[in-house]
Design an enzyme around this catalytic site. Structure first.
Site, PDB file in Angstrom:
ATOM      1  N   ASP A  44       0.862  -1.254   0.010  1.00 56.27           N
ATOM      2  CA  ASP A  44       0.084   0.058   0.010  1.00 56.27           C
ATOM      3  C   ASP A  44       1.135   1.160  -0.038  1.00 56.27           C
ATOM      4  O   ASP A  44       1.438   1.431   0.974  1.00 56.27           O
ATOM      5  CB  ASP A  44      -0.909  -0.008   1.275  1.00 56.27           C
ATOM      6  CG  ASP A  44      -1.747   1.257   1.340  1.00 56.27           C
ATOM      7  OD1 ASP A  44      -2.855   1.030   0.231  1.00 56.27           O
ATOM      8  OD2 ASP A  44      -1.810   2.114   1.932  1.00 56.27           O
ATOM      9  N   TYR A  49       3.438   9.840   0.502  1.00 61.66           N
ATOM     10  CA  TYR A  49       4.395   9.077   1.775  1.00 61.66           C
ATOM     11  C   TYR A  49       5.753   9.394   1.396  1.00 61.66           C
ATOM     12  O   TYR A  49       6.797   9.081   2.305  1.00 61.66           O
ATOM     13  CB  TYR A  49       4.107   7.531   1.946  1.00 61.66           C
ATOM     14  CG  TYR A  49       2.761   7.104   2.237  1.00 61.66           C
ATOM     15  CD1 TYR A  49       1.765   8.147   2.758  1.00 61.66           C
ATOM     16  CD2 TYR A  49       2.302   5.886   2.027  1.00 61.66           C
ATOM     17  CE1 TYR A  49       0.448   7.616   3.155  1.00 61.66           C
ATOM     18  CE2 TYR A  49       1.119   5.550   2.258  1.00 61.66           C
ATOM     19  CZ  TYR A  49       0.047   6.522   2.732  1.00 61.66           C
ATOM     20  OH  TYR A  49      -0.963   6.056   3.140  1.00 61.66           O
ATOM     21  N   LYS A  78      -2.244   6.179  -4.134  1.00 57.99           N
ATOM     22  CA  LYS A  78      -3.207   7.341  -3.974  1.00 57.99           C
ATOM     23  C   LYS A  78      -2.952   8.591  -4.638  1.00 57.99           C
ATOM     24  O   LYS A  78      -1.622   9.051  -4.580  1.00 57.99           O
ATOM     25  CB  LYS A  78      -3.375   7.540  -2.259  1.00 57.99           C
ATOM     26  CG  LYS A  78      -3.497   6.230  -1.692  1.00 57.99           C
ATOM     27  CD  LYS A  78      -3.895   6.221  -0.184  1.00 57.99           C
ATOM     28  CE  LYS A  78      -3.716   4.916   0.352  1.00 57.99           C
ATOM     29  NZ  LYS A  78      -2.298   4.707   0.974  1.00 57.99           N
ATOM     30  N   HIS A 111      -7.014  10.277  -2.081  1.00 59.03           N
ATOM     31  CA  HIS A 111      -6.307   9.799  -0.797  1.00 59.03           C
ATOM     32  C   HIS A 111      -7.230  10.552   0.323  1.00 59.03           C
ATOM     33  O   HIS A 111      -7.585   9.929   1.549  1.00 59.03           O
ATOM     34  CB  HIS A 111      -5.033  10.600  -0.764  1.00 59.03           C
ATOM     35  CG  HIS A 111      -4.116   9.908   0.216  1.00 59.03           C
ATOM     36  ND1 HIS A 111      -2.809   9.809   0.111  1.00 59.03           N
ATOM     37  CD2 HIS A 111      -4.209   9.572   1.543  1.00 59.03           C
ATOM     38  CE1 HIS A 111      -2.174   9.474   1.276  1.00 59.03           C
ATOM     39  NE2 HIS A 111      -3.215   8.999   1.985  1.00 59.03           N
ATOM     40  N   GLY A 208      -3.316   0.830  15.211  1.00 58.81           N
ATOM     41  CA  GLY A 208      -3.294   2.111  15.710  1.00 58.81           C
ATOM     42  C   GLY A 208      -2.288   3.014  15.658  1.00 58.81           C
ATOM     43  O   GLY A 208      -2.060   4.059  16.313  1.00 58.81           O
ATOM     44  N   SER A 256       5.334  -1.737   8.961  1.00 54.20           N
ATOM     45  CA  SER A 256       6.576  -2.260   9.923  1.00 54.20           C
ATOM     46  C   SER A 256       7.739  -2.121   8.903  1.00 54.20           C
ATOM     47  O   SER A 256       7.865  -2.467   7.944  1.00 54.20           O
ATOM     48  CB  SER A 256       6.340  -3.548  10.577  1.00 54.20           C
ATOM     49  OG  SER A 256       7.552  -3.727  11.480  1.00 54.20           O
ATOM     50  N   ARG A 261       8.753  -8.260  12.967  1.00 53.40           N
ATOM     51  CA  ARG A 261       7.388  -7.772  13.070  1.00 53.40           C
ATOM     52  C   ARG A 261       6.684  -7.917  11.755  1.00 53.40           C
ATOM     53  O   ARG A 261       5.490  -8.258  11.808  1.00 53.40           O
ATOM     54  CB  ARG A 261       7.018  -6.189  13.550  1.00 53.40           C
ATOM     55  CG  ARG A 261       7.455  -6.399  15.135  1.00 53.40           C
ATOM     56  CD  ARG A 261       7.279  -4.793  15.588  1.00 53.40           C
ATOM     57  NE  ARG A 261       8.137  -3.963  15.414  1.00 53.40           N
ATOM     58  CZ  ARG A 261       9.376  -3.685  16.205  1.00 53.40           C
ATOM     59  NH1 ARG A 261       9.617  -4.311  16.543  1.00 53.40           N
ATOM     60  NH2 ARG A 261      10.173  -2.774  15.512  1.00 53.40           N
TER      61      ARG A 261
HETATM   62  P1  A2P Z   1       7.807  -0.795  13.419  1.00 51.44           P
HETATM   63  O1  A2P Z   1       7.858  -0.248  11.993  1.00 51.44           O
HETATM   64  O2  A2P Z   1       9.156  -0.574  14.108  1.00 51.44           O
HETATM   65  O3  A2P Z   1       7.772  -2.271  13.363  1.00 51.44           O
HETATM   66  P2  A2P Z   1      -0.046   0.681  11.978  1.00 51.44           P
HETATM   67  O4  A2P Z   1       0.105  -0.341  10.840  1.00 51.44           O
HETATM   68  O5  A2P Z   1      -1.063   0.511  12.705  1.00 51.44           O
HETATM   69  O6  A2P Z   1       0.205   2.044  11.594  1.00 51.44           O
HETATM   70  O7  A2P Z   1       1.278   0.672  13.139  1.00 51.44           O
HETATM   71  C1  A2P Z   1       2.456   0.901  12.882  1.00 51.44           C
HETATM   72  C2  A2P Z   1       3.309   1.087  14.073  1.00 51.44           C
HETATM   73  O8  A2P Z   1       3.077  -0.332  14.863  1.00 51.44           O
HETATM   74  C3  A2P Z   1       4.861   1.152  13.608  1.00 51.44           C
HETATM   75  O9  A2P Z   1       5.390   1.888  14.755  1.00 51.44           O
HETATM   76  C4  A2P Z   1       5.359  -0.318  13.876  1.00 51.44           C
HETATM   77  O10 A2P Z   1       6.784  -0.070  14.278  1.00 51.44           O
HETATM   78  C5  A2P Z   1       4.585  -0.837  14.839  1.00 51.44           C
HETATM   79  N1  A2P Z   1       4.353  -2.181  14.654  1.00 51.44           N
HETATM   80  C6  A2P Z   1       4.447  -2.903  13.484  1.00 51.44           C
HETATM   81  N2  A2P Z   1       4.101  -4.376  13.890  1.00 51.44           N
HETATM   82  C7  A2P Z   1       4.110  -4.549  15.277  1.00 51.44           C
HETATM   83  C8  A2P Z   1       3.778  -5.709  16.013  1.00 51.44           C
HETATM   84  N3  A2P Z   1       3.718  -6.819  15.660  1.00 51.44           N
HETATM   85  N4  A2P Z   1       3.707  -5.221  17.485  1.00 51.44           N
HETATM   86  C9  A2P Z   1       4.183  -4.174  17.754  1.00 51.44           C
HETATM   87  N5  A2P Z   1       4.148  -3.101  17.158  1.00 51.44           N
HETATM   88  C10 A2P Z   1       4.214  -3.015  15.731  1.00 51.44           C
END
Ligand code: A2P
Length: 315
Positions: A44, A49, A78, A111, A208, A256, A261
Protein backbone atom coordinates in the site's frame (compact mmCIF):
# COMPACT_ATOMS: atom_id res chain seq x y z
CA UNK A 1 -1.02 -18.50 -0.11
CA UNK A 2 -2.52 -15.40 1.46
CA UNK A 3 -6.34 -15.34 1.50
CA UNK A 4 -7.96 -12.76 -0.75
CA UNK A 5 -11.23 -10.82 -0.79
CA UNK A 6 -13.30 -10.40 -3.92
CA UNK A 7 -13.94 -6.81 -5.00
CA UNK A 8 -16.92 -5.45 -6.95
CA UNK A 9 -14.63 -5.42 -10.00
CA UNK A 10 -14.16 -9.20 -9.84
CA UNK A 11 -10.52 -8.82 -8.77
CA UNK A 12 -9.18 -10.39 -5.57
CA UNK A 13 -7.29 -8.20 -3.10
CA UNK A 14 -4.86 -9.95 -0.71
CA UNK A 15 -6.17 -9.85 2.88
CA UNK A 16 -2.92 -8.33 4.12
CA UNK A 17 -0.78 -5.64 2.56
CA UNK A 18 2.35 -3.85 3.70
CA UNK A 19 1.65 -0.31 4.90
CA UNK A 20 4.33 2.21 3.92
CA UNK A 21 3.13 5.45 5.57
CA UNK A 22 5.91 6.77 7.83
CA UNK A 23 8.32 4.11 6.59
CA UNK A 24 11.54 6.05 6.43
CA UNK A 25 13.59 6.42 3.28
CA UNK A 26 16.50 4.06 3.61
CA UNK A 27 14.31 1.52 5.43
CA UNK A 28 11.25 1.11 3.24
CA UNK A 29 13.05 -0.64 0.37
CA UNK A 30 14.42 -3.32 2.69
CA UNK A 31 11.00 -3.66 4.33
CA UNK A 32 9.40 -4.30 0.94
CA UNK A 33 12.00 -6.93 0.08
CA UNK A 34 11.68 -8.69 3.41
CA UNK A 35 7.89 -8.54 3.28
CA UNK A 36 7.72 -10.11 -0.16
CA UNK A 37 10.22 -12.79 0.79
CA UNK A 38 8.08 -13.78 3.79
CA UNK A 39 4.88 -13.92 1.74
CA UNK A 40 3.32 -10.47 1.41
CA UNK A 41 1.88 -9.87 -2.05
CA UNK A 42 0.26 -6.47 -1.53
CA UNK A 43 1.95 -3.10 -0.98
CA UNK A 44 0.00 0.00 0.00
CA UNK A 45 1.65 3.17 -1.26
CA UNK A 46 0.90 6.86 -1.80
CA UNK A 47 2.60 9.77 -3.47
CA UNK A 48 2.27 11.65 -0.19
CA UNK A 49 4.40 9.13 1.67
CA UNK A 50 7.40 10.36 -0.30
CA UNK A 51 8.95 6.90 -0.70
CA UNK A 52 7.53 5.49 -3.95
CA UNK A 53 10.85 5.65 -5.80
CA UNK A 54 12.63 3.56 -3.18
CA UNK A 55 9.76 1.05 -3.19
CA UNK A 56 9.99 0.89 -6.99
CA UNK A 57 13.73 0.22 -6.83
CA UNK A 58 13.11 -2.63 -4.38
CA UNK A 59 10.44 -4.08 -6.68
CA UNK A 60 12.86 -3.95 -9.59
CA UNK A 61 15.43 -5.91 -7.56
CA UNK A 62 12.81 -8.52 -6.66
CA UNK A 63 11.71 -8.87 -10.27
CA UNK A 64 15.32 -9.12 -11.45
CA UNK A 65 16.11 -11.78 -8.84
CA UNK A 66 13.04 -13.71 -10.01
CA UNK A 67 11.46 -13.75 -6.53
CA UNK A 68 8.09 -12.51 -7.80
CA UNK A 69 6.64 -11.16 -11.02
CA UNK A 70 4.55 -8.02 -11.35
CA UNK A 71 1.49 -10.20 -11.86
CA UNK A 72 1.98 -11.83 -8.44
CA UNK A 73 1.60 -8.49 -6.69
CA UNK A 74 -1.19 -6.12 -5.73
CA UNK A 75 -0.01 -2.51 -5.73
CA UNK A 76 -2.14 0.36 -4.49
CA UNK A 77 -1.30 4.06 -4.63
CA UNK A 78 -3.19 7.27 -3.94
CA UNK A 79 -3.97 10.54 -5.67
CA UNK A 80 -2.65 13.38 -3.54
CA UNK A 81 -4.96 16.28 -2.71
CA UNK A 82 -2.96 18.75 -4.81
CA UNK A 83 -3.55 16.61 -7.93
CA UNK A 84 -7.35 16.62 -7.79
CA UNK A 85 -7.85 18.86 -10.80
CA UNK A 86 -9.17 16.56 -13.58
CA UNK A 87 -6.24 17.43 -15.88
CA UNK A 88 -3.79 16.38 -13.19
CA UNK A 89 -5.36 13.02 -12.27
CA UNK A 90 -3.96 10.90 -15.13
CA UNK A 91 -0.58 12.66 -14.79
CA UNK A 92 -0.43 11.93 -11.07
CA UNK A 93 -1.32 8.29 -11.72
CA UNK A 94 1.42 8.07 -14.35
CA UNK A 95 3.86 9.64 -11.88
CA UNK A 96 3.16 7.01 -9.22
CA UNK A 97 3.48 4.21 -11.78
CA UNK A 98 6.78 5.69 -12.95
CA UNK A 99 8.23 6.00 -9.43
CA UNK A 100 6.98 2.54 -8.47
CA UNK A 101 8.31 1.17 -11.79
CA UNK A 102 5.47 -1.32 -11.90
CA UNK A 103 3.75 -0.69 -15.25
CA UNK A 104 0.28 -0.23 -13.79
CA UNK A 105 -1.51 -0.09 -10.44
CA UNK A 106 -4.05 -2.60 -9.20
CA UNK A 107 -5.86 0.13 -7.30
CA UNK A 108 -5.73 3.94 -7.28
CA UNK A 109 -7.47 5.80 -4.46
CA UNK A 110 -8.50 9.41 -3.91
CA UNK A 111 -6.49 9.98 -0.75
CA UNK A 112 -8.78 12.50 1.02
CA UNK A 113 -12.01 14.39 0.38
CA UNK A 114 -9.90 17.55 0.40
CA UNK A 115 -8.47 19.59 -2.49
CA UNK A 116 -5.23 21.53 -2.36
CA UNK A 117 -3.82 23.91 -4.94
CA UNK A 118 -1.66 22.39 -7.63
CA UNK A 119 1.88 22.06 -6.34
CA UNK A 120 0.89 22.87 -2.74
CA UNK A 121 3.17 21.11 -0.35
CA UNK A 122 1.66 22.08 2.97
CA UNK A 123 -1.75 22.00 4.60
CA UNK A 124 -2.02 25.68 5.49
CA UNK A 125 -5.26 27.60 4.71
CA UNK A 126 -3.64 29.25 1.66
CA UNK A 127 -2.85 25.80 0.21
CA UNK A 128 -6.53 24.85 -0.14
CA UNK A 129 -8.39 24.78 -3.47
CA UNK A 130 -12.15 24.54 -4.00
CA UNK A 131 -13.30 20.95 -3.63
CA UNK A 132 -14.91 19.37 -6.69
CA UNK A 133 -15.04 15.67 -5.87
CA UNK A 134 -17.39 14.96 -8.77
CA UNK A 135 -14.94 16.29 -11.36
CA UNK A 136 -12.06 14.45 -9.72
CA UNK A 137 -14.00 11.19 -9.55
CA UNK A 138 -14.98 11.48 -13.20
CA UNK A 139 -11.29 11.86 -14.06
CA UNK A 140 -10.55 8.79 -11.91
CA UNK A 141 -13.22 6.89 -13.85
CA UNK A 142 -11.49 7.74 -17.11
CA UNK A 143 -8.30 6.17 -15.74
CA UNK A 144 -9.95 2.73 -15.61
CA UNK A 145 -12.38 3.05 -18.51
CA UNK A 146 -9.78 3.80 -21.14
CA UNK A 147 -7.57 0.86 -20.25
CA UNK A 148 -5.46 3.34 -18.29
CA UNK A 149 -2.72 2.73 -15.82
CA UNK A 150 -4.90 1.35 -13.01
CA UNK A 151 -7.15 -1.71 -12.85
CA UNK A 152 -9.47 -0.36 -10.19
CA UNK A 153 -10.28 2.91 -8.43
CA UNK A 154 -11.50 3.80 -4.98
CA UNK A 155 -11.57 6.33 -2.20
CA UNK A 156 -9.96 6.85 1.17
CA UNK A 157 -11.12 8.71 4.28
CA UNK A 158 -14.68 9.09 2.98
CA UNK A 159 -17.48 9.11 5.56
CA UNK A 160 -20.85 7.42 4.95
CA UNK A 161 -22.33 10.73 3.77
CA UNK A 162 -19.43 11.55 1.47
CA UNK A 163 -19.51 8.05 -0.03
CA UNK A 164 -23.27 8.28 -0.49
CA UNK A 165 -22.92 11.59 -2.29
CA UNK A 166 -20.23 10.18 -4.58
CA UNK A 167 -22.46 7.20 -5.41
CA UNK A 168 -25.20 9.60 -6.54
CA UNK A 169 -23.16 10.46 -9.65
CA UNK A 170 -20.53 7.71 -9.88
CA UNK A 171 -20.58 5.55 -13.00
CA UNK A 172 -17.85 3.39 -11.50
CA UNK A 173 -18.62 2.40 -7.90
CA UNK A 174 -15.44 2.64 -5.80
CA UNK A 175 -13.94 -0.81 -5.30
CA UNK A 176 -12.49 0.15 -1.92
CA UNK A 177 -12.78 2.78 0.80
CA UNK A 178 -9.52 2.77 2.76
CA UNK A 179 -10.04 4.11 6.27
CA UNK A 180 -8.69 3.94 9.81
CA UNK A 181 -9.98 0.70 11.33
CA UNK A 182 -8.86 -1.25 14.40
CA UNK A 183 -10.45 -2.45 17.64
CA UNK A 184 -10.41 1.06 19.17
CA UNK A 185 -11.98 2.71 16.09
CA UNK A 186 -14.08 0.01 14.47
CA UNK A 187 -15.96 2.13 11.93
CA UNK A 188 -19.24 0.93 13.36
CA UNK A 189 -21.23 3.24 11.10
CA UNK A 190 -19.19 2.89 7.91
CA UNK A 191 -18.74 -0.90 8.10
CA UNK A 192 -22.36 -1.95 7.49
CA UNK A 193 -22.86 0.86 5.00
CA UNK A 194 -19.93 -0.17 2.81
CA UNK A 195 -20.99 -3.81 3.05
CA UNK A 196 -24.48 -2.90 1.81
CA UNK A 197 -22.97 -1.10 -1.19
CA UNK A 198 -20.46 -3.82 -2.07
CA UNK A 199 -17.50 -1.54 -1.32
CA UNK A 200 -14.55 -3.29 0.31
CA UNK A 201 -13.10 -1.78 3.49
CA UNK A 202 -9.31 -1.66 3.67
CA UNK A 203 -8.03 -0.93 7.17
CA UNK A 204 -5.19 1.50 7.63
CA UNK A 205 -3.43 1.92 10.97
CA UNK A 206 -4.80 -1.53 11.89
CA UNK A 207 -2.66 -1.54 15.05
CA UNK A 208 -3.40 2.11 15.82
CA UNK A 209 -0.11 3.47 14.45
CA UNK A 210 1.25 3.13 17.97
CA UNK A 211 4.65 4.60 17.31
CA UNK A 212 3.56 7.74 15.50
CA UNK A 213 3.63 11.21 16.92
CA UNK A 214 -0.04 11.63 16.02
CA UNK A 215 -1.17 8.89 18.34
CA UNK A 216 1.02 8.92 21.41
CA UNK A 217 -2.00 9.23 23.66
CA UNK A 218 -3.80 6.08 22.57
CA UNK A 219 -2.12 2.72 22.42
CA UNK A 220 -4.40 0.25 20.70
CA UNK A 221 -2.05 -2.66 21.31
CA UNK A 222 -2.18 -2.02 25.07
CA UNK A 223 -5.90 -2.73 25.16
CA UNK A 224 -6.60 -5.32 27.88
CA UNK A 225 -8.96 -7.39 25.69
CA UNK A 226 -6.16 -7.83 23.14
CA UNK A 227 -3.83 -8.97 25.93
CA UNK A 228 -6.37 -11.50 27.19
CA UNK A 229 -7.07 -12.91 23.75
CA UNK A 230 -3.36 -12.94 22.87
CA UNK A 231 -2.77 -15.20 25.85
CA UNK A 232 -5.73 -17.41 25.02
CA UNK A 233 -4.80 -17.92 21.35
CA UNK A 234 -1.05 -17.89 21.92
CA UNK A 235 -0.63 -14.90 19.60
CA UNK A 236 0.53 -11.30 20.09
CA UNK A 237 -1.88 -8.37 20.63
CA UNK A 238 -0.90 -7.15 17.14
CA UNK A 239 -1.92 -10.48 15.61
CA UNK A 240 -5.24 -10.43 17.48
CA UNK A 241 -5.94 -6.89 16.23
CA UNK A 242 -5.12 -7.84 12.62
CA UNK A 243 -7.06 -11.10 12.73
CA UNK A 244 -10.14 -9.29 14.11
CA UNK A 245 -10.21 -7.05 11.00
CA UNK A 246 -9.61 -9.92 8.56
CA UNK A 247 -12.45 -11.94 10.10
CA UNK A 248 -14.77 -9.02 9.36
CA UNK A 249 -13.75 -9.23 5.69
CA UNK A 250 -11.42 -6.22 5.74
CA UNK A 251 -7.96 -6.22 4.22
CA UNK A 252 -5.37 -4.92 6.68
CA UNK A 253 -2.35 -2.73 5.96
CA UNK A 254 0.03 -3.07 8.90
CA UNK A 255 3.19 -1.00 8.63
CA UNK A 256 6.51 -2.27 9.83
CA UNK A 257 10.13 -1.88 8.79
CA UNK A 258 11.25 -4.55 11.27
CA UNK A 259 11.86 -8.06 9.90
CA UNK A 260 10.53 -9.90 12.95
CA UNK A 261 7.38 -7.84 13.11
CA UNK A 262 6.82 -8.17 9.36
CA UNK A 263 6.84 -11.95 9.82
CA UNK A 264 4.69 -11.75 12.92
CA UNK A 265 2.03 -9.62 11.27
CA UNK A 266 1.42 -12.04 8.41
CA UNK A 267 1.18 -15.05 10.74
CA UNK A 268 -2.55 -14.60 11.26
CA UNK A 269 -4.04 -17.22 8.97
CA UNK A 270 -3.56 -20.30 11.15
CA UNK A 271 -6.13 -19.50 13.83
CA UNK A 272 -9.61 -18.13 14.25
CA UNK A 273 -11.07 -15.85 16.92
CA UNK A 274 -14.30 -17.49 18.13
CA UNK A 275 -17.62 -15.78 17.52
CA UNK A 276 -18.02 -15.29 21.25
CA UNK A 277 -14.65 -13.54 21.47
CA UNK A 278 -15.42 -11.43 18.37
CA UNK A 279 -18.52 -10.16 20.26
CA UNK A 280 -16.32 -8.93 23.10
CA UNK A 281 -14.81 -6.25 20.84
CA UNK A 282 -18.19 -4.50 20.93
CA UNK A 283 -17.54 -3.30 24.46
CA UNK A 284 -14.29 -1.46 23.64
CA UNK A 285 -14.63 2.30 24.03
CA UNK A 286 -14.33 3.91 20.60
CA UNK A 287 -11.89 6.72 19.76
CA UNK A 288 -10.95 7.93 16.29
CA UNK A 289 -7.19 8.36 16.42
CA UNK A 290 -6.40 10.00 13.06
CA UNK A 291 -8.91 12.83 13.22
CA UNK A 292 -7.33 14.95 10.51
CA UNK A 293 -8.28 18.18 12.28
CA UNK A 294 -4.73 19.48 12.42
CA UNK A 295 -4.50 19.10 8.63
CA UNK A 296 -7.89 19.62 7.04
CA UNK A 297 -10.02 21.69 9.36
CA UNK A 298 -9.67 25.48 9.02
CA UNK A 299 -12.13 28.29 9.35
CA UNK A 300 -10.77 29.94 6.21
CA UNK A 301 -10.50 27.98 2.96
CA UNK A 302 -11.29 24.44 4.03
CA UNK A 303 -14.75 23.05 3.22
CA UNK A 304 -14.61 21.68 6.78
CA UNK A 305 -14.92 24.25 9.55
CA UNK A 306 -15.07 21.57 12.22
CA UNK A 307 -13.82 18.02 12.60
CA UNK A 308 -17.48 16.90 12.71
CA UNK A 309 -17.93 18.24 9.17
CA UNK A 310 -14.90 16.35 7.92
CA UNK A 311 -16.31 13.04 9.20
CA UNK A 312 -19.99 14.02 9.04
CA UNK A 313 -20.38 13.58 12.76
CA UNK A 314 -18.84 10.12 12.87
CA UNK A 315 -16.17 11.09 15.34
P1 A2P B 1 7.94 -0.88 13.36
O1 A2P B 1 7.91 -0.36 11.95
O2 A2P B 1 9.20 -0.52 14.08
O3 A2P B 1 7.63 -2.36 13.43
P2 A2P B 1 0.06 0.74 12.00
O4 A2P B 1 0.28 -0.32 10.97
O5 A2P B 1 -1.20 0.57 12.78
O6 A2P B 1 0.21 2.12 11.44
O7 A2P B 1 1.21 0.58 13.12
C1 A2P B 1 2.54 0.77 12.79
C2 A2P B 1 3.35 0.92 14.06
O8 A2P B 1 3.30 -0.28 14.84
C3 A2P B 1 4.79 1.17 13.77
O9 A2P B 1 5.30 2.01 14.79
C4 A2P B 1 5.42 -0.22 13.86
O10 A2P B 1 6.79 -0.12 14.21
C5 A2P B 1 4.61 -0.85 14.94
N1 A2P B 1 4.44 -2.32 14.77
C6 A2P B 1 4.38 -3.01 13.62
N2 A2P B 1 4.15 -4.32 13.87
C7 A2P B 1 4.05 -4.46 15.20
C8 A2P B 1 3.84 -5.56 16.06
N3 A2P B 1 3.66 -6.79 15.56
N4 A2P B 1 3.83 -5.34 17.40
C9 A2P B 1 4.01 -4.09 17.89
N5 A2P B 1 4.21 -3.00 17.13
C10 A2P B 1 4.23 -3.17 15.80
Amino acid sequence: DIPRFKLNTGQYIPAIGLGTWQSKPGLVGEAVKTAIKVGYRHIDCAKAYGNEKEIGDALQDLFREGIVTRGDLWITSKLWNSDQHPDDVPKALAGSVERLQCGYLDLYLMHWPVALKKGAEGTAPEDFAPLDTKATWQAMEKCVESGGKTKAIGISNFSVEKTEKLLSYAKVVPAVNQVECHPVWQQKKLQPYLRSKGIHLSAYSPMGSGGSSFTEHIKVLDNPLLATLAKKYNKTPAEIALRWNVQLGHSVLPKSTNANRLEQNIDIFDFEISEEDMEKFNSIEQVRILRGDDMWVHDKNSPYKTVEELWDGDI
